[in-house]
Design a protein around this motif. Sequence first.
Motif, PDB file in Angstrom:
ATOM      1  N   LYS A 145       3.151   6.304  -7.038  1.00  0.00           N
ATOM      2  CA  LYS A 145       2.104   7.047  -7.740  1.00  0.00           C
ATOM      3  C   LYS A 145       2.359   8.548  -7.675  1.00  0.00           C
ATOM      4  CE  LYS A 145      -2.894   7.862  -7.729  1.00  0.00           C
ATOM      5  NZ  LYS A 145      -4.200   7.478  -7.139  1.00  0.00           N
ATOM      6  N   TYR A 146       2.757   9.026  -6.490  1.00  0.00           N
ATOM      7  CA  TYR A 146       2.969  10.453  -6.312  1.00  0.00           C
ATOM      8  C   TYR A 146       4.431  10.859  -6.474  1.00  0.00           C
ATOM      9  CZ  TYR A 146      -1.825  10.452  -4.667  1.00  0.00           C
ATOM     10  OH  TYR A 146      -3.181  10.310  -4.584  1.00  0.00           O
ATOM     11  N   GLU A 147       5.245   9.904  -6.948  1.00  0.00           N
ATOM     12  CA  GLU A 147       6.657  10.133  -7.245  1.00  0.00           C
ATOM     13  C   GLU A 147       7.433  10.673  -6.044  1.00  0.00           C
ATOM     14  OE1 GLU A 147       7.440  12.127 -10.895  1.00  0.00           O
ATOM     15  OE2 GLU A 147       6.251  10.718 -12.080  1.00  0.00           O
ATOM     16  N   ALA A 187       8.674  16.049  -7.331  1.00  0.00           N
ATOM     17  CA  ALA A 187       8.563  15.950  -8.787  1.00  0.00           C
ATOM     18  C   ALA A 187       7.099  15.988  -9.182  1.00  0.00           C
ATOM     19  CB  ALA A 187       9.198  14.642  -9.263  1.00  0.00           C
ATOM     20  N   VAL A 188       6.782  16.634 -10.274  1.00  0.00           N
ATOM     21  CA  VAL A 188       5.415  16.724 -10.759  1.00  0.00           C
ATOM     22  C   VAL A 188       5.222  15.686 -11.843  1.00  0.00           C
ATOM     23  CG1 VAL A 188       3.716  18.206 -11.872  1.00  0.00           C
ATOM     24  CG2 VAL A 188       5.367  19.183 -10.257  1.00  0.00           C
ATOM     25  N   PRO A 189       4.250  14.745 -11.660  1.00  0.00           N
ATOM     26  CA  PRO A 189       4.047  13.719 -12.672  1.00  0.00           C
ATOM     27  C   PRO A 189       3.702  14.322 -14.017  1.00  0.00           C
ATOM     28  CG  PRO A 189       2.836  13.243 -10.643  1.00  0.00           C
ATOM     29  CD  PRO A 189       3.348  14.634 -10.531  1.00  0.00           C
ATOM     30  N   ALA A 190       4.309  13.772 -15.043  1.00  0.00           N
ATOM     31  CA  ALA A 190       4.020  14.234 -16.396  1.00  0.00           C
ATOM     32  C   ALA A 190       2.693  13.671 -16.847  1.00  0.00           C
ATOM     33  CB  ALA A 190       5.130  13.777 -17.346  1.00  0.00           C
ATOM     34  N   GLY A 191       1.894  14.441 -17.528  1.00  0.00           N
ATOM     35  CA  GLY A 191       0.595  13.980 -17.993  1.00  0.00           C
ATOM     36  C   GLY A 191       0.651  13.590 -19.459  1.00  0.00           C
ATOM     37  N   PRO A 192      -0.410  12.940 -19.948  1.00  0.00           N
ATOM     38  CA  PRO A 192      -0.467  12.568 -21.352  1.00  0.00           C
ATOM     39  C   PRO A 192      -0.727  13.790 -22.217  1.00  0.00           C
ATOM     40  CG  PRO A 192      -2.521  11.998 -20.230  1.00  0.00           C
ATOM     41  CD  PRO A 192      -1.573  12.486 -19.176  1.00  0.00           C
ATOM     42  N   THR A 223      -1.349   0.374 -16.370  1.00  0.00           N
ATOM     43  CA  THR A 223      -0.962   0.484 -17.771  1.00  0.00           C
ATOM     44  C   THR A 223      -0.572   1.903 -18.140  1.00  0.00           C
ATOM     45  OG1 THR A 223      -3.280   0.782 -18.363  1.00  0.00           O
ATOM     46  CG2 THR A 223      -2.379  -1.436 -18.499  1.00  0.00           C
ATOM     47  N   ARG A 224      -1.102   2.895 -17.407  1.00  0.00           N
ATOM     48  CA  ARG A 224      -0.744   4.286 -17.651  1.00  0.00           C
ATOM     49  C   ARG A 224      -0.329   4.909 -16.318  1.00  0.00           C
ATOM     50  NH1 ARG A 224      -4.995   6.739 -22.081  1.00  0.00           N
ATOM     51  NH2 ARG A 224      -4.873   5.020 -23.537  1.00  0.00           N
ATOM     52  N   PRO A 225       0.851   4.541 -15.792  1.00  0.00           N
ATOM     53  CA  PRO A 225       1.220   4.962 -14.442  1.00  0.00           C
ATOM     54  C   PRO A 225       1.341   6.456 -14.240  1.00  0.00           C
ATOM     55  CG  PRO A 225       3.108   4.032 -15.607  1.00  0.00           C
ATOM     56  CD  PRO A 225       1.910   3.790 -16.457  1.00  0.00           C
ATOM     57  N   ARG A 226       1.495   7.235 -15.346  1.00  0.00           N
ATOM     58  CA  ARG A 226       1.643   8.679 -15.159  1.00  0.00           C
ATOM     59  C   ARG A 226       0.319   9.421 -15.256  1.00  0.00           C
ATOM     60  NH1 ARG A 226       6.562  10.801 -14.830  1.00  0.00           N
ATOM     61  NH2 ARG A 226       8.332   9.447 -15.235  1.00  0.00           N
ATOM     62  N   ARG A 227      -0.743   8.715 -15.621  1.00  0.00           N
ATOM     63  CA  ARG A 227      -2.055   9.370 -15.654  1.00  0.00           C
ATOM     64  C   ARG A 227      -2.586   9.489 -14.238  1.00  0.00           C
ATOM     65  NH1 ARG A 227      -6.082  10.771 -18.676  1.00  0.00           N
ATOM     66  NH2 ARG A 227      -5.015  10.166 -20.563  1.00  0.00           N
ATOM     67  N   ARG A 228      -3.189  10.584 -13.931  1.00  0.00           N
ATOM     68  CA  ARG A 228      -3.808  10.780 -12.620  1.00  0.00           C
ATOM     69  C   ARG A 228      -5.047   9.901 -12.560  1.00  0.00           C
ATOM     70  NH1 ARG A 228      -2.292  13.502  -7.842  1.00  0.00           N
ATOM     71  NH2 ARG A 228      -4.182  13.876  -6.639  1.00  0.00           N
ATOM     72  N   TYR A 265       0.830  -1.200   0.000  1.00  0.00           N
ATOM     73  CA  TYR A 265       0.000   0.000   0.000  1.00  0.00           C
ATOM     74  C   TYR A 265       0.868   1.255   0.000  1.00  0.00           C
ATOM     75  CZ  TYR A 265      -4.113  -2.806   1.356  1.00  0.00           C
ATOM     76  OH  TYR A 265      -5.143  -3.712   1.392  1.00  0.00           O
ATOM     77  N   LYS A 266       1.862   1.276   0.876  1.00  0.00           N
ATOM     78  CA  LYS A 266       2.712   2.459   1.035  1.00  0.00           C
ATOM     79  C   LYS A 266       3.590   2.692  -0.195  1.00  0.00           C
ATOM     80  CE  LYS A 266       1.430   3.288   5.304  1.00  0.00           C
ATOM     81  NZ  LYS A 266       0.762   4.533   5.714  1.00  0.00           N
ATOM     82  N   LEU A 267       4.170   1.611  -0.723  1.00  0.00           N
ATOM     83  CA  LEU A 267       5.049   1.773  -1.880  1.00  0.00           C
ATOM     84  C   LEU A 267       4.266   2.195  -3.113  1.00  0.00           C
ATOM     85  CD1 LEU A 267       7.554  -1.220  -1.531  1.00  0.00           C
ATOM     86  CD2 LEU A 267       7.862   1.159  -0.873  1.00  0.00           C
ATOM     87  N   PHE A 268       3.045   1.653  -3.274  1.00  0.00           N
ATOM     88  CA  PHE A 268       2.213   2.056  -4.404  1.00  0.00           C
ATOM     89  C   PHE A 268       1.963   3.561  -4.364  1.00  0.00           C
ATOM     90  CE2 PHE A 268      -1.815   3.109  -6.339  1.00  0.00           C
ATOM     91  CZ  PHE A 268      -1.774   2.435  -7.544  1.00  0.00           C
TER      92      PHE A 268
END
Length: 423
Positions: A218-220, A331-336, A299-304, A211-214
């Motif tokens: 996710k939030y980098e 770091a700010v996740p890059a979006g599609p 499948t799309r780890p950078r999508r919110r 849970y914690k690592l996910f």
Amino acid sequence: MSLHDETANTALAPLTIIRTETVFSRLPLHNLAKTGKVPIHITKKNAQGEIELSWQISPNAAYGAPRQLAYKLDTIVIHQILDSLGRPLPKVLRLGSIAQICRDLAVAISGNGHARIKQALLQNAFVAILAKLRYTAIDGTERTLEAAFTRYSVVFTGERLPDGTSADAVYLLLNEPYWEVLNHAPTRPLDYDYLKALAPAAQRCYEILSYKLFAALKYEHPEARLSYSEYCTFAAQQRYLDYDHVKKQMYKIHKPHLTSTYLDRVRYEATTDEEGRPDWLMCYVPGPKARAEYAAFNTRPRRRLASPASDPQLPAPEAPPAPPRAGKTAAVPAGPSAPADDALDAQAQALVQHFHQRFHGTPDVVPSAKELAQAQTLLARHDLEQARYLVDFSVTAAQETGYRPQTFGGILQYAARARAAYA
């Protein structure tokens, strides 16, 4: 073969995914120490002093506390069967022969092996649970459980089943509170082969840390954090108050995960708990295996993504880790790309409107933001044809039970059955 041999190339190997429910699996039920006793009684209060979680386990004196074998039986054998079935679950589950269960758990097929499996089944069946909790169901609604119960009954080969026939194998009869939660709880993916290879204490660590690592991935965030006291509570292990014992205890539990590269490294920060007792923050840097799991499960780890609680295929919700310390920038996740977003949004809107057309005859409904997010998450995993099939499949499945979902999230409980039917 050693755990190191089995997991050395895990980051590159395909994962055998098992999806487990996210309500009961978070809470301890088994005593994983080979000796000794750790009482399992958790009470958590909110800021107003009201009890928001109460969880108490009372083993049956005649059969003993459920320990390591009972834990493996639940998490390796029974959870796999639950994962293979659609929702709603049948109330009678066929486990197979005791000899087959022995093979699944690498227990010698002998008189002693059969006796150990039978005792573990009875320990699991007769352990009493006194619970008060809330959880978010797969349709996005909040549900409560407040009951004293056992999870299931056991029918052994040759004994009588509820329909009057003689059992040709070992069966479980799911009791109502347990069955109800299993049907409505979100699920989350784990690496089944990795679960099987781990010793019970290390396996429980994997279940808790995932849970914690996910959330950290996710939030980098560079690392995930978990207090030692909280870990001991939810792993049902003895808690020490001096660093030498803590480090020695956790070293044995962390070692398989460092060897497999699930964890890159672990460090400790001294602190105190709410009562002023010594405590430590355990800070985990995800390793290549954890990153590979995250990529495989998303499948799309950078999508919110939408709230995981609304999608039965995603891990359970986890509050984002604490923000970085002063002086560090997250770091700010890059979006599609914008065109990809527009296409997905259009498909999601069409999918939700297809749902309202099929269930309510109102195709012109304006989808809510939550429905669109749920549809986008579904489309990130399946193409539009498969997603539309889920809607059509759900119409028939819901009619069988007289269920009429009002929002798109109400049909996500049929996702597993729809995938199997589509295939």
